[in-house]
Design a protein around this motif. Sequence first.
Motif, PDB file in Angstrom:
ATOM      1  N   TRP A   1      -3.577  30.132  52.059  1.00  0.00           N
ATOM      2  CA  TRP A   1      -3.379  28.772  51.576  1.00  0.00           C
ATOM      3  C   TRP A   1      -3.112  27.873  52.789  1.00  0.00           C
ATOM      4  O   TRP A   1      -2.574  28.341  53.791  1.00  0.00           O
TER       5      TRP A   1
ATOM      6  N   GLY B   1       3.225  21.849  46.608  1.00  0.00           N
ATOM      7  CA  GLY B   1       2.105  22.265  45.768  1.00  0.00           C
ATOM      8  C   GLY B   1       1.976  21.493  44.479  1.00  0.00           C
ATOM      9  O   GLY B   1       0.884  21.296  43.975  1.00  0.00           O
ATOM     10  N   GLU B   2       3.083  21.080  43.936  1.00  0.00           N
ATOM     11  CA  GLU B   2       3.078  20.373  42.659  1.00  0.00           C
ATOM     12  C   GLU B   2       4.337  19.534  42.583  1.00  0.00           C
ATOM     13  O   GLU B   2       5.252  19.722  43.377  1.00  0.00           O
ATOM     14  N   THR B   3       4.401  18.733  41.540  1.00  0.00           N
ATOM     15  CA  THR B   3       5.624  17.983  41.311  1.00  0.00           C
ATOM     16  C   THR B   3       6.711  18.935  40.834  1.00  0.00           C
ATOM     17  O   THR B   3       6.480  19.783  39.989  1.00  0.00           O
TER      18      THR B   3
ATOM     19  N   ASP C   1      11.167  18.348  49.257  1.00  0.00           N
ATOM     20  CA  ASP C   1       9.989  18.386  48.396  1.00  0.00           C
ATOM     21  C   ASP C   1       8.883  17.689  49.181  1.00  0.00           C
ATOM     22  O   ASP C   1       8.918  16.478  49.388  1.00  0.00           O
ATOM     23  N   THR C   2       7.921  18.472  49.653  1.00  0.00           N
ATOM     24  CA  THR C   2       6.960  17.990  50.641  1.00  0.00           C
ATOM     25  C   THR C   2       5.604  17.715  50.017  1.00  0.00           C
ATOM     26  O   THR C   2       4.990  18.606  49.445  1.00  0.00           O
TER      27      THR C   2
ATOM     28  N   GLN D   1      -1.645  17.884  51.604  1.00  0.00           N
ATOM     29  CA  GLN D   1      -2.865  18.494  51.056  1.00  0.00           C
ATOM     30  C   GLN D   1      -3.586  19.298  52.146  1.00  0.00           C
ATOM     31  O   GLN D   1      -3.339  19.081  53.336  1.00  0.00           O
ATOM     32  N   THR D   2      -4.526  20.122  51.721  1.00  0.00           N
ATOM     33  CA  THR D   2      -5.400  20.814  52.675  1.00  0.00           C
ATOM     34  C   THR D   2      -5.971  19.794  53.657  1.00  0.00           C
ATOM     35  O   THR D   2      -6.033  20.032  54.858  1.00  0.00           O
TER      36      THR D   2
ATOM     37  N   ASP E   1      -4.584  11.573  44.395  1.00  0.00           N
ATOM     38  CA  ASP E   1      -3.327  11.665  43.649  1.00  0.00           C
ATOM     39  C   ASP E   1      -2.883  10.285  43.176  1.00  0.00           C
ATOM     40  O   ASP E   1      -3.125   9.284  43.856  1.00  0.00           O
TER      41      ASP E   1
ATOM     42  N   ARG F   1      -2.699  14.607  39.987  1.00  0.00           N
ATOM     43  CA  ARG F   1      -4.038  14.238  40.423  1.00  0.00           C
ATOM     44  C   ARG F   1      -4.560  13.101  39.552  1.00  0.00           C
ATOM     45  O   ARG F   1      -4.305  13.053  38.361  1.00  0.00           O
TER      46      ARG F   1
HETATM   47  C1  6R9 Z   1      -0.187  21.679  50.471  1.00  0.00           C
HETATM   48  C2  6R9 Z   1      -1.058  21.798  49.270  1.00  0.00           C
HETATM   49  C3  6R9 Z   1      -2.905  19.435  47.375  1.00  0.00           C
HETATM   50  C4  6R9 Z   1      -2.480  18.768  46.061  1.00  0.00           C
HETATM   51  C5  6R9 Z   1      -2.074  17.344  46.212  1.00  0.00           C
HETATM   52  C6  6R9 Z   1      -1.133  17.174  45.039  1.00  0.00           C
HETATM   53  C7  6R9 Z   1      -0.440  18.505  44.941  1.00  0.00           C
HETATM   54  C8  6R9 Z   1       1.112  19.084  46.849  1.00  0.00           C
HETATM   55  C9  6R9 Z   1       2.974  18.211  46.165  1.00  0.00           C
HETATM   56  C10 6R9 Z   1       1.978  17.936  45.203  1.00  0.00           C
HETATM   57  C11 6R9 Z   1       3.495  16.792  43.905  1.00  0.00           C
HETATM   58  C12 6R9 Z   1       4.301  17.731  45.905  1.00  0.00           C
HETATM   59  N1  6R9 Z   1       0.835  18.502  45.663  1.00  0.00           N
HETATM   60  N2  6R9 Z   1       2.398  18.925  47.161  1.00  0.00           N
HETATM   61  N3  6R9 Z   1       2.237  17.224  44.078  1.00  0.00           N
HETATM   62  N4  6R9 Z   1       4.504  17.014  44.765  1.00  0.00           N
HETATM   63  N5  6R9 Z   1       5.331  17.974  46.744  1.00  0.00           N
HETATM   64  O1  6R9 Z   1      -0.577  22.061  48.179  1.00  0.00           O
HETATM   65  O2  6R9 Z   1      -2.396  21.620  49.492  1.00  0.00           O
HETATM   66  O3  6R9 Z   1      -3.669  23.151  47.923  1.00  0.00           O
HETATM   67  O4  6R9 Z   1      -4.773  21.172  49.089  1.00  0.00           O
HETATM   68  O5  6R9 Z   1      -3.163  20.823  47.199  1.00  0.00           O
HETATM   69  O6  6R9 Z   1      -1.328  19.448  45.542  1.00  0.00           O
HETATM   70  O7  6R9 Z   1      -1.852  16.951  43.863  1.00  0.00           O
HETATM   71  O8  6R9 Z   1      -3.208  16.508  46.139  1.00  0.00           O
HETATM   72  P1  6R9 Z   1      -3.572  21.747  48.426  1.00  0.00           P
END
Ligand code: 6R9
Length: 641
Positions: free
Chosen positions: A305, A383-385, A407-408, A411-412, A496, A511
């Motif tokens: 990942w 990764g998510e909220t 809470d970071t 994205q890729t 997002d 998203r």
């Molecule tokens: C690092 C990673 C990216 C998508 C991103 C968003 C969601 C990632 C989040 C979050 C809410 C957070 N996302 N971190 N949503 N709060 N702290 O996850 O990369 O696999 O490319 O996904 O994940 O929707 O656009 P990736």
Amino acid sequence: MRNFQEVVYMVPRKIYPPQDAFVQQANYTTEREVFDDLQFWEEQASRLDWFAPWDQVLEGEFPFVKWFVNGKINASYNCLDRHLMSWRKNKAALIFEGEPGDQKVMTYKDLHRETSKFANVLKELGVEKGDIVTIYLPVMTEAVVAMLACARIGAIHSLVFGGFAPHALAERIKDSQSKILLTADGYWRRGEVIRTKDKVDEALEECPSVETVVVVSRVANAIRMKRNRDHWYHELMNYADNHCEAEVMDSEDTLFIKYTSGATGKPKGVVHTTGGYLTGASSTHYSVLDIKEEDVYWCAGDIEWITGHSYTVYGPLSNGATVILYEGAPDFPQKDRIWEIIEKYGVSIFYTSPTAVRMFMKWGNKWFADHDISTLRLLGSVGETMNPEAWTWFYEEVGKGRCPIVDTWWQTETGSIMISPLPGMTSLKPGSVATPLPGIAAEVVDDEGRPVPRGRNGYLVIKKPWPSMIRNIYKDTQKFLDTYWSVFDGAFYTGDGAYVDEDGYYWISGRVDDVINVSGYRLGSAELESAVLMHPLASEAAAIGMNDKNKRSAVCIFVTLTEGASPSEALEQEIVERIVEEIGSFAKPERVYFTKNLPKTRGGKIMRRLLRDVAEGRELGDTSTLLDVTVIDELMIRGGK
Ligand code: 6R9
């Protein structure tokens, strides 16, 4: 024009200011005025070792930019060689824990030697600078060695998740046209051997480009080795020389490509460069994850990942950290495995995903009651909220009210963390990702690209270049332009939705392609899910927009329950009421499905498009990125009701 609904959701919540004990030791404590972005990034790049300095910090404009122009650098050198000049050489770089309980520690010196040897192996096998090497390995030290060996000789790595099915692997190999693949005979998962090499053999039937396969022996099961194509890793390593000079790379040379999760369609090969990417990963690992010399650091995701690339490998190793790698399932042999590992190695920083946190919460506190997890000092999520209920549980129960949670959001495509609290200075609001980091120009805009007023939902965009940004889609510049740059002029489109509250805090609403449009109101799936999760018996939730035959969109909720709870009409009613209460009656779901599990990608993202298929009674789309396919059978039965 599409209307973004005013957020009705701004209830005051508890705020957690940074605590003195943490602030006193934090890497970042004073609000930096970002006077000048370029100067800021130049300072961050200077944390790394360069063979030759850049003559310009930034060249060009969105979307085609260059960072640290003409600077010369090597990522493997920065993760290894530079630590050998101090006492760090015999510090543990990697601590591997196998699922069966076996353990392996590699010091920086060990990792340097193995990487150099494997770099020589790759050269022997004909791999040259700029070639793509596909790595299909489970979590193991050899995966890190292989990445750093590629970086050392200027080859481009492309990691594919070890749990993917053969066809998903083949798709990624075909797109990259790589000639060499690294894999393992298998790995352990819940006490069983997963037969990785069999999957590779099947995938390679579709991939004539692959001439060489290197196989790491992990489980010593009987596998087929194809003559002239397949080689054992340990045999090749036996003869390899342990000296290999790190190649001098240009700052803008490609370090790796990374296929995106596929949660929203066909995978795309995101291209990352050497100097800019490493600057982003290394500096944020220092500022956000607050790494210190004596920390034991664990980012509990797959190396494959992007989170693993940036925060298991390149960020931590460039900072000289001790990194935990765990091979197996979190509930094997029982549900305390994570806490047991934290206790065993004295983990101090634990970076995980909301999905994992919700799962630990569902399993209950009894699983860590008998483990000493008091070494923890910082928790992270990605990764998510993170819904406020899970946040609060993580903070109070796991962190014992002492450990900040970062809470970071990233994205890729962004390569490194973009929006996040800085743990020594930011007050935390459960559910919010706080504010953009120094040097990051995030903004929330409407359909026309104009900034929206505070409290209103809109599209999250990035207005200025940053070093670790995506440079292209591998061999598909048109797709790169269409996906990220065609929506708004001069801004990177993240896909997002978000809003900014009265204190300037960012709240990610999911998203934009997960946005649910009901009677002209736009709802973020994250908001709906958060409301459902306020019900004490709800464990996980996914909200989708379902179209009926009149193309009318309605909210549909999938929910899993905590252990011991069972579905009932009364419960359904209560869940509906939570949503009505939290968001409004227009958001009332048409249907609530109770299910045992939700379909997820290996990154823990709920695959909402599959749920949409289920709700609308359609045949399912591509399920190749799904972690557990049995989930679907169960959903299909329910969807047909
Ligand atoms: C690092 C990673 C990216 C998508 C991103 C968003 C969601 C990632 C989040 C979050 C809410 C957070 N996302 N971190 N949503 N709060 N702290 O996850 O990369 O696999 O490319 O996904 O994940 O929707 O656009 P990736």
